[in-house]
Design an enzyme around this catalytic site. Structure first.
Site, PDB file in Angstrom:
ATOM      1  N   ASP A 239      19.377  25.941  37.387  1.00 19.16           N
ATOM      2  CA  ASP A 239      18.938  26.849  36.317  1.00 19.16           C
ATOM      3  C   ASP A 239      17.777  27.747  36.728  1.00 19.16           C
ATOM      4  O   ASP A 239      16.934  28.107  35.905  1.00 19.16           O
ATOM      5  CB  ASP A 239      18.551  26.064  35.050  1.00 19.16           C
ATOM      6  CG  ASP A 239      19.619  25.071  34.658  1.00 19.16           C
ATOM      7  OD1 ASP A 239      20.793  25.475  34.670  1.00 19.16           O
ATOM      8  OD2 ASP A 239      19.292  23.914  34.363  1.00 19.16           O
TER       9      ASP A 239
ATOM     10  N   LYS B 158      19.669  32.063  39.395  1.00 19.92           N
ATOM     11  CA  LYS B 158      20.317  32.591  40.600  1.00 19.92           C
ATOM     12  C   LYS B 158      21.347  33.664  40.252  1.00 19.92           C
ATOM     13  O   LYS B 158      21.508  34.626  40.979  1.00 19.92           O
ATOM     14  CB  LYS B 158      21.037  31.454  41.353  1.00 19.92           C
ATOM     15  CG  LYS B 158      20.109  30.368  41.831  1.00 19.92           C
ATOM     16  CD  LYS B 158      20.866  29.203  42.438  1.00 19.92           C
ATOM     17  CE  LYS B 158      21.675  28.385  41.475  1.00 19.92           C
ATOM     18  NZ  LYS B 158      20.927  27.613  40.477  1.00 19.92           N
TER      19      LYS B 158
ATOM     20  N   THR C 107      24.007  32.977  34.183  1.00 20.35           N
ATOM     21  CA  THR C 107      23.896  34.013  33.154  1.00 20.35           C
ATOM     22  C   THR C 107      23.579  35.348  33.800  1.00 20.35           C
ATOM     23  O   THR C 107      22.652  35.458  34.600  1.00 20.35           O
ATOM     24  CB  THR C 107      22.771  33.640  32.157  1.00 20.35           C
ATOM     25  OG1 THR C 107      23.035  32.330  31.670  1.00 20.35           O
ATOM     26  CG2 THR C 107      22.717  34.614  30.992  1.00 20.35           C
TER      27      THR C 107
ATOM     28  N   GLN D 290      23.765  25.011  41.110  1.00 18.34           N
ATOM     29  CA  GLN D 290      22.781  23.939  40.938  1.00 18.34           C
ATOM     30  C   GLN D 290      21.541  24.215  41.812  1.00 18.34           C
ATOM     31  O   GLN D 290      21.326  25.347  42.209  1.00 18.34           O
ATOM     32  CB  GLN D 290      23.371  22.546  41.257  1.00 18.34           C
ATOM     33  CG  GLN D 290      24.375  22.052  40.235  1.00 18.34           C
ATOM     34  CD  GLN D 290      25.777  22.574  40.464  1.00 18.34           C
ATOM     35  OE1 GLN D 290      26.263  22.569  41.575  1.00 18.34           O
ATOM     36  NE2 GLN D 290      26.427  23.023  39.423  1.00 18.34           N
TER      37      GLN D 290
ATOM     38  N   THR E 220      25.811  23.043  28.669  1.00 18.76           N
ATOM     39  CA  THR E 220      25.894  21.965  27.672  1.00 18.76           C
ATOM     40  C   THR E 220      25.010  22.203  26.452  1.00 18.76           C
ATOM     41  O   THR E 220      25.129  21.486  25.463  1.00 18.76           O
ATOM     42  CB  THR E 220      25.453  20.634  28.312  1.00 18.76           C
ATOM     43  OG1 THR E 220      24.104  20.807  28.786  1.00 18.76           O
ATOM     44  CG2 THR E 220      26.347  20.228  29.454  1.00 18.76           C
TER      45      THR E 220
ATOM     46  N   ARG F 240      22.025  21.452  26.202  1.00 21.14           N
ATOM     47  CA  ARG F 240      20.985  20.416  26.097  1.00 21.14           C
ATOM     48  C   ARG F 240      19.593  21.013  26.327  1.00 21.14           C
ATOM     49  O   ARG F 240      19.433  21.888  27.179  1.00 21.14           O
ATOM     50  CB  ARG F 240      21.197  19.341  27.172  1.00 21.14           C
ATOM     51  CG  ARG F 240      22.401  18.470  26.948  1.00 21.14           C
ATOM     52  CD  ARG F 240      22.558  17.449  28.058  1.00 21.14           C
ATOM     53  NE  ARG F 240      22.987  18.031  29.318  1.00 21.14           N
ATOM     54  CZ  ARG F 240      23.165  17.348  30.442  1.00 21.14           C
ATOM     55  NH1 ARG F 240      22.914  16.058  30.479  1.00 21.14           N
ATOM     56  NH2 ARG F 240      23.592  17.932  31.532  1.00 21.14           N
TER      57      ARG F 240
HETATM   58  P1  IMP Z   1      27.308  16.827  37.248  1.00 25.56           P
HETATM   59  O1  IMP Z   1      27.112  17.873  38.285  1.00 25.56           O
HETATM   60  O2  IMP Z   1      27.967  17.326  35.990  1.00 25.56           O
HETATM   61  O3  IMP Z   1      27.946  15.588  37.788  1.00 25.56           O
HETATM   62  O4  IMP Z   1      25.843  16.359  36.753  1.00 25.56           O
HETATM   63  C1  IMP Z   1      24.949  15.665  37.617  1.00 25.56           C
HETATM   64  C2  IMP Z   1      23.512  16.067  37.340  1.00 25.56           C
HETATM   65  O5  IMP Z   1      23.323  17.415  37.757  1.00 25.56           O
HETATM   66  C3  IMP Z   1      23.114  16.024  35.860  1.00 25.56           C
HETATM   67  O6  IMP Z   1      21.737  15.680  35.781  1.00 25.56           O
HETATM   68  C4  IMP Z   1      23.296  17.465  35.417  1.00 25.56           C
HETATM   69  O7  IMP Z   1      22.493  17.772  34.295  1.00 25.56           O
HETATM   70  C5  IMP Z   1      22.861  18.211  36.663  1.00 25.56           C
HETATM   71  N1  IMP Z   1      23.490  19.526  36.797  1.00 25.56           N
HETATM   72  C6  IMP Z   1      24.755  19.798  37.187  1.00 25.56           C
HETATM   73  N2  IMP Z   1      24.965  21.114  37.214  1.00 25.56           N
HETATM   74  C7  IMP Z   1      23.817  21.700  36.855  1.00 25.56           C
HETATM   75  C8  IMP Z   1      23.403  23.062  36.736  1.00 25.56           C
HETATM   76  O8  IMP Z   1      24.150  24.016  36.994  1.00 25.56           O
HETATM   77  N3  IMP Z   1      22.122  23.257  36.334  1.00 25.56           N
HETATM   78  C9  IMP Z   1      21.274  22.230  36.099  1.00 25.56           C
HETATM   79  N4  IMP Z   1      21.606  20.952  36.218  1.00 25.56           N
HETATM   80  C10 IMP Z   1      22.872  20.681  36.587  1.00 25.56           C
END
Ligand code: IMP
Length: 437
Positions: free
Chosen positions: A13, A16, A42, A229, A306, A308
């Site tokens: 986040d 990028k 975004t 990520q 999400t 969140r």
């Molecule tokens: P997953 O990639 O959905 O398996 O999530 C694993 C961890 O990476 C969790 O803590 C997510 O909240 C975090 N995560 C995955 N993708 C993102 C992203 O694009 N931005 C921020 N956190 C992410």
């Protein structure tokens, strides 16, 4: 060829997507090479806001070739929704997007598996995944027996393969505690029909992107590699096990995209001027108080994928120095400077105290990182809005003092400063000219 990577240096986040969109017109290609629909990039163009999950952030530029390479895991249903949304707004995605035949598919059973296992605590805390089926899909990729790739949609005995895997997944998920409704939703005949519908629409886009990218590199074309990520979520080098399932630091570019290291010559490391994290896991400089709340409100820190609320905290120079070194960063992009413009006093984490000792590295065990107490340096805030800054000269001296201190602590010069979501709210410093973008 010259290859430039845009890599997030924190827990994702870092904005990028905004940078990739801005830089894309200077490149021939934009390459998305890892992660999947867990990402939420975004892009704000004028009055329009685009939220991209799979599609590379160069898609708004019709003369840039966008590719999704083998390291990405694709949920075709959500990717097609994304494509349809863009097409409806006049962006011809079918014209300038190619998708690797080697990329793995996130199937509906992966999402059920993610949700079922995600509820389980790992070392006292849930990983808090995005529930997009990312981990289970990468697990099947490595396991091989249950994997489905893009090429499987259009080659070989597709229906038989999908049907066999769906039957086995139903049995496995039943044992994991999935509900009857969930099991019915992945019935073999439904999955076979779904795959056929994906194949029909996606076939024109499926390509050997590895060959395309290598040809382009040899023809001296310019490539922009878009990381998803952040490096602290890297499967091998992040804050394991509270990480994602791919190599999200700079070391992941070559494997995910299918390019040799010799073609990567610039790495733009993107970080916020503070820190955020979504999901579980240790976060030494987290602020669980009204200052953290203030950052969350000012920065609108809620997940793109999400929704969140993001956990917020001060800039962690120990963590960013680590990920910048690991990713081979040549210039930093410091984002969300406008958010920090409302504080009398700022703090930066310059070291950790672990079991009574001062350390300057990120320990490997989540429990050790959880025990790390941040050692802060206090820096005077500039407390003046910077949203309208359009050059370095428009920044108050105290804001530039903050930037200089980050450069010193991380050991890399800042090349880009961002003061808002709009393309115009991005300042390229003298240093960035050395990047020869
Ligand atoms: P997953 O990639 O959905 O398996 O999530 C694993 C961890 O990476 C969790 O803590 C997510 O909240 C975090 N995560 C995955 N993708 C993102 C992203 O694009 N931005 C921020 N956190 C992410």
């Amino acid at each position: 060829m010259s290859g430039t990577c845009v890599i997030g240096l924190q827990w994702g986040d870092e904005a990028k997507g905004k940078l990739v969109d801005l830089l894309a017109p200077r490149f021939d290609w934009v390459v998305r090479y890892q992660g999947g629909a867990n990402a939420g990039h975004t892009v704000v163009a004028g009055d329009e806001t685009y939220k991209l999950h799979h599609i590379p952030s160069g898609i708004l530029h019709s003369d840039v070739q966008n590719v999704i390479t083998p390291g990405v895991v694709i949920n075709p249903t959500t990717m097609l929704q994304e494509i349809d949304g863009l097409q409806a707004r006049g962006i011809d995605v079918f014209e300038n997007l190619k998708v690797s035949e080697r990329a793995h598919l996130v199937m509906p059973w992966h999402m059920i598996e993610d949700a079922t296992i995600n509820a389980t605590a790992v070392r006292g805390e849930s990983i808090g995944t995005t529930n997009r089926g990312i981990g289970p899909c990468y697990r099947d990729k490595v396991g091989r027996t249950h994997a489905i790739r893009m090429i499987d949609l259009i080659e070989g005995s597709r229906d038989e393969r999908i049907s066999t895997v769906a039957t086995q997944k139903q049995a496995l998920l039943k044992n994991l505690g999935a509900s009857q409704e969930e099991l019915d939703s992945i019935a073999p005949e439904k999955m076979v029909a779904l795959a056929a519908s994906w194949a029909e629409r996606l076939a024109p886009m499926i390509a050997d992107t590895t060959d395309m990218v290598l040809d382009a590199a040899e023809a001296n074309q310019k490539m922009l590699f878009e990381g998803a990520q952040g490096a602290l979520l890297d499967i091998d080098h992040g804050t394991y096990p509270f990480v994602t399932s791919s190599n999200s630091s700079g070391v992941g570019v070559c494997a995910g995209a299918g390019v040799p290291p010799k073609w990567i010559n610039q790495v733009l490391g993107v970080c916020k001027a503070y820190s955020t994290r979504v999901g579980g896991g240790p976060f030494p400089s987290e602020l669980e108080d009204e200052t953290g709340e203030k950052i969350r409100k000012l920065g609108n820190e809620f997940g793109t994928t999400t929704g969140r609320p993001r956990r917020c905290g001060w800039f962690d120079a120990v963590a960013v120095r680590y990920t910048a070194r690991l990713s081979g960063v040549t210039r930093l992009a410091l984002m969300m400077m406008d958010v920090l413009a409302h504080f009398d006093e700022l703090k930066v984490c310059v070291a950790y105290e672990l079991d009574g000792k001062e350390i300057h590295r990120v320990p490997a065990h989540a429990e050790q990182l959880r025990r790390c107490k941040p050692i802060y340096e206090t820096i005077q805030g500039w407390n003046t809005p910077v949203d309208d800054a359009r050059s370095v000269d428009d920044f108050p001296p105290l804001a530039m003092a903050y930037v200089k201190r980050i450069e010193e602590l991380v050991g890399i010069p800042v090349g880009v400063l961002s003061v808002g979501p709009d393309r115009a709210q991005t300042i390229f410093t003298e240093e960035s000219k050395a990047m020869n973008l």
